[in-house]
Write a protein that holds these residues in place. Structure first.
Motif, PDB file in Angstrom:
ATOM      1  N   GLY A  10      36.288  65.064  84.341  1.00 50.15           N
ATOM      2  CA  GLY A  10      35.251  66.042  84.077  1.00 50.15           C
ATOM      3  C   GLY A  10      34.471  65.707  82.823  1.00 50.15           C
ATOM      4  N   ILE A  11      33.378  66.420  82.608  1.00 51.88           N
ATOM      5  CA  ILE A  11      32.526  66.142  81.449  1.00 51.88           C
ATOM      6  C   ILE A  11      33.285  66.328  80.141  1.00 51.88           C
ATOM      7  N   THR A  12      33.970  67.450  80.005  1.00 48.44           N
ATOM      8  CA  THR A  12      34.669  67.762  78.759  1.00 48.44           C
ATOM      9  C   THR A  12      35.758  66.749  78.466  1.00 48.44           C
ATOM     10  N   GLU A  13      36.548  66.390  79.477  1.00 49.65           N
ATOM     11  CA  GLU A  13      37.646  65.439  79.274  1.00 49.65           C
ATOM     12  C   GLU A  13      37.112  64.069  78.838  1.00 49.65           C
ATOM     13  N   GLY A  14      36.018  63.615  79.476  1.00 48.46           N
ATOM     14  CA  GLY A  14      35.446  62.329  79.107  1.00 48.46           C
ATOM     15  C   GLY A  14      34.933  62.314  77.688  1.00 48.46           C
ATOM     16  N   VAL A  15      34.274  63.396  77.290  1.00 51.00           N
ATOM     17  CA  VAL A  15      33.753  63.506  75.927  1.00 51.00           C
ATOM     18  C   VAL A  15      34.890  63.563  74.907  1.00 51.00           C
ATOM     19  N   ILE A  16      35.968  64.236  75.247  1.00 48.26           N
ATOM     20  CA  ILE A  16      37.124  64.311  74.355  1.00 48.26           C
ATOM     21  C   ILE A  16      37.699  62.916  74.111  1.00 48.26           C
ATOM     22  N   GLY A  17      37.742  62.092  75.163  1.00 51.51           N
ATOM     23  CA  GLY A  17      38.251  60.730  75.009  1.00 51.51           C
ATOM     24  C   GLY A  17      37.440  59.928  74.011  1.00 51.51           C
ATOM     25  N   VAL A  18      36.127  60.044  74.094  1.00 52.55           N
ATOM     26  CA  VAL A  18      35.244  59.339  73.166  1.00 52.55           C
ATOM     27  C   VAL A  18      35.428  59.864  71.743  1.00 52.55           C
ATOM     28  N   ALA A  19      35.568  61.170  71.591  1.00 50.28           N
ATOM     29  CA  ALA A  19      35.730  61.778  70.266  1.00 50.28           C
ATOM     30  C   ALA A  19      37.019  61.307  69.592  1.00 50.28           C
ATOM     31  N   ILE A  20      38.106  61.247  70.351  1.00 55.00           N
ATOM     32  CA  ILE A  20      39.388  60.795  69.799  1.00 55.00           C
ATOM     33  C   ILE A  20      39.283  59.346  69.341  1.00 55.00           C
ATOM     34  N   ALA A  21      38.644  58.510  70.159  1.00 50.66           N
ATOM     35  CA  ALA A  21      38.474  57.102  69.801  1.00 50.66           C
ATOM     36  C   ALA A  21      37.679  56.968  68.505  1.00 50.66           C
ATOM     37  N   THR A  22      36.642  57.779  68.356  1.00 50.29           N
ATOM     38  CA  THR A  22      35.804  57.737  67.154  1.00 50.29           C
ATOM     39  C   THR A  22      36.592  58.110  65.908  1.00 50.29           C
ATOM     40  N   VAL A  23      37.374  59.171  65.990  1.00 47.86           N
ATOM     41  CA  VAL A  23      38.162  59.611  64.839  1.00 47.86           C
ATOM     42  C   VAL A  23      39.197  58.554  64.442  1.00 47.86           C
ATOM     43  N   MET A  24      39.843  57.950  65.413  1.00 53.64           N
ATOM     44  CA  MET A  24      40.836  56.918  65.113  1.00 53.64           C
ATOM     45  C   MET A  24      40.208  55.738  64.376  1.00 53.64           C
ATOM     46  N   CYS A  25      38.996  55.382  64.772  1.00 55.28           N
ATOM     47  CA  CYS A  25      38.307  54.275  64.104  1.00 55.28           C
ATOM     48  C   CYS A  25      37.862  54.654  62.697  1.00 55.28           C
ATOM     49  N   GLN A  26      37.493  55.911  62.493  1.00 49.80           N
ATOM     50  CA  GLN A  26      37.124  56.360  61.158  1.00 49.80           C
ATOM     51  C   GLN A  26      38.307  56.292  60.199  1.00 49.80           C
ATOM     52  N   VAL A  27      39.477  56.640  60.700  1.00 53.46           N
ATOM     53  CA  VAL A  27      40.692  56.557  59.884  1.00 53.46           C
ATOM     54  C   VAL A  27      40.973  55.101  59.513  1.00 53.46           C
ATOM     55  N   LEU A  28      40.844  54.206  60.494  1.00 48.93           N
ATOM     56  CA  LEU A  28      41.064  52.777  60.242  1.00 48.93           C
ATOM     57  C   LEU A  28      40.091  52.257  59.191  1.00 48.93           C
ATOM     58  N   SER A  29      38.810  52.617  59.305  1.00 43.43           N
ATOM     59  CA  SER A  29      37.786  52.165  58.355  1.00 43.43           C
ATOM     60  C   SER A  29      38.082  52.651  56.939  1.00 43.43           C
ATOM     61  N   ALA A  30      38.510  53.899  56.810  1.00 41.03           N
ATOM     62  CA  ALA A  30      38.814  54.456  55.492  1.00 41.03           C
ATOM     63  C   ALA A  30      39.981  53.713  54.841  1.00 41.03           C
ATOM     64  N   ILE A  31      41.011  53.422  55.621  1.00 40.34           N
ATOM     65  CA  ILE A  31      42.180  52.716  55.088  1.00 40.34           C
ATOM     66  C   ILE A  31      41.787  51.337  54.573  1.00 40.34           C
ATOM     67  N   ILE A  32      40.971  50.627  55.345  1.00 42.79           N
ATOM     68  CA  ILE A  32      40.585  49.266  54.955  1.00 42.79           C
ATOM     69  C   ILE A  32      39.735  49.267  53.686  1.00 42.79           C
ATOM     70  N   VAL A  33      38.741  50.173  53.596  1.00 45.37           N
ATOM     71  CA  VAL A  33      37.850  50.151  52.446  1.00 45.37           C
ATOM     72  C   VAL A  33      38.584  50.594  51.175  1.00 45.37           C
ATOM     73  N   VAL A  34      39.530  51.509  51.297  1.00 46.34           N
ATOM     74  CA  VAL A  34      40.335  51.906  50.137  1.00 46.34           C
ATOM     75  C   VAL A  34      41.194  50.732  49.674  1.00 46.34           C
ATOM     76  N   TYR A  35      41.718  49.991  50.625  1.00 44.00           N
ATOM     77  CA  TYR A  35      42.510  48.792  50.294  1.00 44.00           C
ATOM     78  C   TYR A  35      41.651  47.779  49.533  1.00 44.00           C
ATOM     79  N   MET A  36      40.406  47.585  49.994  1.00 46.82           N
ATOM     80  CA  MET A  36      39.504  46.645  49.321  1.00 46.82           C
ATOM     81  C   MET A  36      39.235  47.049  47.877  1.00 46.82           C
ATOM     82  N   LEU A  37      38.978  48.321  47.665  1.00 47.77           N
ATOM     83  CA  LEU A  37      38.715  48.803  46.311  1.00 47.77           C
ATOM     84  C   LEU A  37      39.955  48.692  45.424  1.00 47.77           C
TER      85      LEU A  37
END
Length: 465
Positions: free
Chosen positions: A201-228
């Motif tokens: 369904g529409i909602t389920e598909g959108v939820i999948g994309v949202a979860i993927a986005t949040v997981m990548c944001q967490v990964l990006s934050a960890i890497i940039v903090v490590y660099m600093l």
């Protein structure tokens, strides 16, 4: 891979050829922006193809506007930190750079927590008042709430990347974006297609994309903090020392708060535009979302150039090299013209092909074609807004640029939609609000820039080689 960047006395921003230095710095920023948008575009493509135009409208319509409202305010506020760090770094004031870095990260964490709380509480209400088409209200609300959960990571990454760019390092933020982009593609495919959420369904598909986005944001934050944290320069981050320095916070806010208000009002005016677009139905909403993903080719380019000229102006202003500040302005305009004009031509004549990437519905595509042909020829009129405001912000002027943007873009756009649009309720009437406000604001910025450089005696022959 994320090795420590060695300090060097050869700063391409304050020394040597401005043209070569700006192109090099801008190119890395542009690649970073490309991968950031590619990251977002993959979401749109997967949703548009696997879920349908309703899913695209949910991800790229009202929800995107609301995210931009909250994130935009903080990023405007955090631009104060970027300017302050660039000025202190250019002046070689290491202790001030250290205080600014730790205050900036503390701002990102506290700001992320606050936005998450506010966002979760208001998501449903905001989606409703924006006249979101009934078919996508549930999906838009779900996407928004999940996105807000990752807000701390989002802001920490953006602040960390901003710190690196402020000191002239545009390469490592690019590395982070590339990694995050490909991880996002994998996770989008895994959740929406692999797990079959798109078919549920529409909602389920959108939820999948949202979860993927949040997981990548967490990964990006960890890497940039490590660099600093692994840096050996004055901007090295000590996790245990993250906290607010009151004096530094006030300095950052004095520059960043006007920019934050400016960005917020800009987004609010765009939300009014979105609400007007939504009133034409789901096909127009989906077309506007698809156009937005194409339109971003211009925005990521001019935004990267704006970031580049802000850093060049900030560091050279801090180093007292006013001749290089003015030269940076002129050369940024030259770069903008070289890029913007051909890009506008390509989008005008070949925009239809880009639309097919996101949707298959011909009624949606035809509406999108009209949007591209109407707006692409006017892109060049916005260039002055980004470059003049970037230079002025780099020199520490924030209040007047905010007032110019509020009056020239936000207020004028709101007046147009509330006064002119009701007399002729067409898509073209909504679109006309953009070139009118771009032209007006560019002219206002031009006159203020001339006034500012003369008043503060920021003149001299540029030292270019």
């Amino acid at each position: 891979m994320f090795g420590i960047k060695k300090a060097t006395s050869d700063n391409i921003i304050t020394e040597g050829s401005i043209w070569k230095g700006m192109i090099s710095y801008f190119w890395a920023l542009l690649l970073g922006a490309f991968f950031q948008q590619f990251y977002n575009t993959v979401d749109a493509v997967i949703v548009g193809k696997a879920v349908g135009s309703e899913g695209l409208a949910a991800v790229g319509g009202s929800a995107a506007m609301v995210v931009n409202l909250f994130v935009g305010f903080f990023m405007g506020l955090s631009s104060g930190a970027t300017v302050v760090i660039a000025q202190f770094y250019g002046a070689g004031r290491k202790e001030e750079v250290k205080k600014a870095v730790h205050t900036a990260i503390a701002m990102a964490i506290s700001g992320g927590i606050l936005i998450t709380i506010i966002g979760l509480i208001t998501s449903s209400w905001v989606i409703d008042i924006m006249k979101t088409p009934p078919e996508v209200i549930e999906a838009s609300t779900a996407y928004l709430r999940i996105y807000f959960i990752g807000m701390v990571a989002n802001l920490v990454y953006n602040m960390g990347a901003g710190i690196l760019r402020a000191v002239g390092d545009s390469q490592r933020p690019l590395i982070v974006l590339i990694i995050s982009c490909f991880v996002n593609i994998f996770l989008d495919i895994f959740f929406v297609i692999g797990l079959g959420l798109g078919k549920m369904g529409i909602t389920e598909g959108v939820i999948g994309v949202a979860i993927a986005t949040v997981m990548c944001q967490v990964l990006s934050a960890i890497i940039v903090v490590y660099m600093l944290a692994k840096s050996n320069d004055s901007f090295k981050l000590y996790i245990t020392k993250i906290g607010i320095d009151k004096g530094m916070l006030l300095r950052i806010i004095s520059i960043g708060f006007p920019a934050g208000i400016q960005t917020t009002m800009y987004t609010l005016s765009n939300m009014l535009i979105q609400a007007s677009i939504n009133s034409f139905g789901k096909d127009t909403t989906a077309a506007w979302a698809a156009y937005g993903k194409i339109d971003v080719l211009f925005w990521m380019t001019i935004s990267s150039l704006g970031t580049a000229v802000t850093t060049f102006a900030g560091q050279n202003y801090g180093a007292g090299k006013y001749d290089r500040v003015r030269s940076s302005t002129r050369q940024a305009f030259a770069i903008a013209a070289i890029i913007t004009i051909p890009l506008s031509i390509v989008l005008y004549f070949f925009g239809k092909g880009f639309l097919y990437i996101f949707v298959d519905d011909m009624s949606v595509i035809n509406i999108g074609i009209q949007m591209i042909k109407f707006l692409a020829p006017f892109y060049v009129t916005y260039v002055g807004v980004e470059i003049f405001s970037g230079v002025l912000r780099g020199m520490g002027s924030a209040l007047v640029p905010m007032l110019i943007t509020l009056s020239g873009i936000c207020l004028l756009r709101v007046v147009w939609i509330l006064v002119a649009f009701p007399y002729n309720r067409t898509i073209e009437m909504v679109e006309t609000s953009y070139p009118i406000t771009w032209i007006t604001t560019s002219i206002l910025f031009f006159f203020y820039y001339i006034y500012y450089v003369r008043k503060h005696k920021i003149s001299g022959a540029a030292s270019e080689r």
